[in-house]
Design a protein around this motif. Structure first.
Motif, mmCIF file in Angstrom:
data_model
loop_
_atom_site.group_PDB
_atom_site.id
_atom_site.type_symbol
_atom_site.label_atom_id
_atom_site.label_comp_id
_atom_site.label_asym_id
_atom_site.label_seq_id
_atom_site.Cartn_x
_atom_site.Cartn_y
_atom_site.Cartn_z
ATOM 1 N N ALA A 98 0.799 -1.259 0.003
ATOM 2 C CA ALA A 98 -0.124 -0.098 -0.261
ATOM 3 C C ALA A 98 0.882 1.254 0.070
ATOM 4 C CB ALA A 98 -0.945 0.192 1.226
ATOM 5 N N ASP A 99 0.092 2.383 -0.686
ATOM 6 C CA ASP A 99 1.012 3.590 -0.656
ATOM 7 C C ASP A 99 -0.049 4.711 -0.685
ATOM 8 O OD1 ASP A 99 4.264 4.471 -1.198
ATOM 9 O OD2 ASP A 99 2.633 5.890 -1.704
ATOM 10 N N PRO A 100 0.124 5.819 -0.017
ATOM 11 C CA PRO A 100 -0.832 6.856 -0.516
ATOM 12 C C PRO A 100 -0.862 7.431 -1.858
ATOM 13 C CG PRO A 100 0.425 7.335 1.857
ATOM 14 C CD PRO A 100 1.106 6.049 0.894
ATOM 15 N N ALA A 101 0.363 7.220 -2.534
ATOM 16 C CA ALA A 101 0.573 7.908 -3.829
ATOM 17 C C ALA A 101 0.532 6.510 -4.851
ATOM 18 C CB ALA A 101 1.698 8.396 -4.037
ATOM 19 N N TYR A 102 0.261 6.635 -6.274
ATOM 20 C CA TYR A 102 0.110 5.960 -7.004
ATOM 21 C C TYR A 102 1.339 5.390 -7.859
ATOM 22 C CZ TYR A 102 -2.113 3.655 -11.213
ATOM 23 O OH TYR A 102 -2.768 2.762 -11.944
ATOM 24 N N GLU A 103 2.053 6.270 -7.964
ATOM 25 C CA GLU A 103 3.630 6.047 -8.689
ATOM 26 C C GLU A 103 4.085 4.941 -8.021
ATOM 27 O OE1 GLU A 103 4.468 7.103 -11.431
ATOM 28 O OE2 GLU A 103 6.292 6.309 -11.732
ATOM 29 N N PRO A 104 4.198 4.740 -6.568
ATOM 30 C CA PRO A 104 5.094 3.866 -6.120
ATOM 31 C C PRO A 104 4.627 2.307 -6.092
ATOM 32 C CG PRO A 104 4.962 5.621 -4.645
ATOM 33 C CD PRO A 104 4.065 5.921 -5.840
ATOM 34 N N ILE A 105 3.182 2.279 -6.417
ATOM 35 C CA ILE A 105 2.456 1.179 -6.744
ATOM 36 C C ILE A 105 2.845 0.664 -8.257
ATOM 37 C CG2 ILE A 105 0.230 0.002 -7.138
ATOM 38 C CD1 ILE A 105 0.860 -0.019 -4.407
ATOM 39 N N LEU A 106 2.806 1.623 -9.034
ATOM 40 C CA LEU A 106 3.225 1.215 -10.492
ATOM 41 C C LEU A 106 4.655 0.844 -10.495
ATOM 42 C CD1 LEU A 106 1.375 3.941 -12.596
ATOM 43 C CD2 LEU A 106 0.801 1.529 -12.136
ATOM 44 N N THR A 107 5.547 1.442 -9.913
ATOM 45 C CA THR A 107 7.064 1.411 -9.914
ATOM 46 C C THR A 107 7.328 0.208 -9.029
ATOM 47 O OG1 THR A 107 7.707 2.725 -8.360
ATOM 48 C CG2 THR A 107 7.497 3.532 -10.798
ATOM 49 N N GLY A 108 6.348 -0.670 -8.195
ATOM 50 C CA GLY A 108 6.691 -1.838 -7.309
ATOM 51 C C GLY A 108 7.698 -1.317 -6.204
ATOM 52 N N THR A 109 7.459 -0.132 -5.710
ATOM 53 C CA THR A 109 8.173 0.464 -4.391
ATOM 54 C C THR A 109 7.189 1.115 -3.725
ATOM 55 O OG1 THR A 109 8.624 2.604 -5.753
ATOM 56 C CG2 THR A 109 10.179 0.862 -6.140
ATOM 57 N N PRO A 110 6.180 0.428 -3.286
ATOM 58 C CA PRO A 110 5.308 1.181 -2.265
ATOM 59 C C PRO A 110 5.711 0.986 -0.686
ATOM 60 C CG PRO A 110 4.636 -1.253 -2.893
ATOM 61 C CD PRO A 110 5.563 -0.729 -3.627
ATOM 62 N N MET A 111 5.285 2.193 -0.222
ATOM 63 C CA MET A 111 5.807 2.354 1.231
ATOM 64 C C MET A 111 5.718 1.247 2.027
ATOM 65 S SD MET A 111 5.135 5.681 3.407
ATOM 66 C CE MET A 111 5.564 6.826 1.951
ATOM 67 N N TYR A 112 4.473 0.760 1.950
ATOM 68 C CA TYR A 112 4.254 -0.388 3.106
ATOM 69 C C TYR A 112 3.782 -1.876 2.244
ATOM 70 C CZ TYR A 112 3.112 3.818 5.476
ATOM 71 O OH TYR A 112 3.018 5.294 5.997
ATOM 72 N N TRP A 113 4.252 -2.772 3.040
ATOM 73 C CA TRP A 113 4.455 -4.113 2.695
ATOM 74 C C TRP A 113 3.762 -5.029 3.924
ATOM 75 C CZ3 TRP A 113 5.413 -5.514 -2.227
ATOM 76 C CH2 TRP A 113 6.056 -4.611 -2.995
ATOM 77 N N GLY A 114 3.022 -6.068 3.644
ATOM 78 C CA GLY A 114 2.600 -7.157 4.354
ATOM 79 C C GLY A 114 3.616 -8.040 4.450
ATOM 80 N N GLN A 115 3.162 -9.135 5.434
ATOM 81 C CA GLN A 115 4.327 -10.239 5.714
ATOM 82 C C GLN A 115 4.402 -11.058 4.629
ATOM 83 O OE1 GLN A 115 1.267 -9.991 7.089
ATOM 84 N NE2 GLN A 115 0.396 -11.974 7.511
ATOM 85 N N GLY A 116 3.420 -11.291 3.490
ATOM 86 C CA GLY A 116 3.387 -12.216 2.711
ATOM 87 C C GLY A 116 2.656 -13.588 3.124
ATOM 88 N N THR A 117 2.227 -14.144 2.064
ATOM 89 C CA THR A 117 1.068 -15.353 2.423
ATOM 90 C C THR A 117 1.697 -16.270 1.295
ATOM 91 O OG1 THR A 117 -0.954 -16.294 3.114
ATOM 92 C CG2 THR A 117 -0.913 -14.674 1.456
ATOM 93 N N GLN A 118 1.521 -17.573 1.578
ATOM 94 C CA GLN A 118 1.923 -18.786 0.563
ATOM 95 C C GLN A 118 0.591 -19.043 -0.178
ATOM 96 O OE1 GLN A 118 4.941 -19.554 -0.694
ATOM 97 N NE2 GLN A 118 4.144 -20.976 -2.110
ATOM 98 N N VAL A 119 0.659 -19.137 -1.321
ATOM 99 C CA VAL A 119 -0.236 -19.905 -2.112
ATOM 100 C C VAL A 119 0.388 -20.757 -3.012
ATOM 101 C CG1 VAL A 119 -1.875 -19.780 -4.125
ATOM 102 C CG2 VAL A 119 -1.597 -17.709 -2.498
ATOM 103 N N THR A 120 -0.001 -22.192 -2.873
ATOM 104 C CA THR A 120 0.538 -23.248 -3.434
ATOM 105 C C THR A 120 -0.640 -24.065 -4.234
ATOM 106 O OG1 THR A 120 2.307 -23.570 -1.737
ATOM 107 C CG2 THR A 120 1.719 -25.482 -3.242
ATOM 108 N N VAL A 121 -0.342 -24.322 -5.533
ATOM 109 C CA VAL A 121 -1.206 -25.064 -6.307
ATOM 110 C C VAL A 121 -0.131 -26.351 -7.042
ATOM 111 C CG1 VAL A 121 -2.579 -25.016 -8.174
ATOM 112 C CG2 VAL A 121 -2.135 -22.822 -6.961
ATOM 113 N N PRO A 122 -0.348 -27.318 -6.156
ATOM 114 C CA PRO A 122 0.600 -28.615 -6.790
ATOM 115 C C PRO A 122 0.497 -28.940 -8.163
ATOM 116 C CG PRO A 122 -0.857 -29.130 -5.197
ATOM 117 C CD PRO A 122 -1.303 -27.658 -5.147
ATOM 118 N N SER A 123 1.382 -29.517 -8.768
ATOM 119 C CA SER A 123 1.243 -30.158 -10.050
ATOM 120 C C SER A 123 0.724 -31.431 -10.036
ATOM 121 C CB SER A 123 2.509 -29.720 -10.901
ATOM 122 O OG SER A 123 3.640 -30.357 -9.944
#
Length: 123
Positions: A98-123
């Protein structure tokens, strides 16, 4: 300082569905541009979907368009990523940002990041 609280994820067979959620807690802004990024093992992080907590629409990467839906809970400053018809190639760590501004979202450099969560789709 905002904090992103993520939930959801897990493992599901191909063709199945999962929902990820991300809520902004605290922070100086009342509205945020929010996005999900994902990173598969051995690959670079890629953008998946983005939206604006004060808006109504969402944008999607071509690889997920038609299968993923990003919805907004404006009151909670939260987003939910509904992932349908999951494929093996959707496997990875999904991280909310998340970011209060749009540009960082577009460039992949937003201010705030979550902790991440795993998604697995086994083959």
């Amino acid at each position: 300082q905002a904090h992103l609280v993520e939930s959801g994820g897990g493992s599901v067979q191909a063709g199945g569905s999962l929902t990820l959620s991300c809520e902004v807690s605290g922070g100086p802004s009342a509205v945020y541009f929010m996005a999900y990024f994902r990173q598969a093992p051995g690959k670079e992080r890629e953008w998946v979907a983005r939206t604006y907590t004060a808006g109504n629409g969402a944008y999607y990467a071509d690889s997920v368009k038609g299968r993923f839906t990003l919805s907004i809970d404006k009151a909670k400053k939260a987003v939910h990523l509904q992932m349908n018809n999951l494929k093996v190639e959707d496997t990875g760590t999904y991280t909310c940002a998340a970011d209060p501004a749009y540009e960082p979202i577009l460039t992949g450099t937003p201010m705030y990041w979550g902790q991440g969560t795993q998604v697995t789709v086994p083959s």
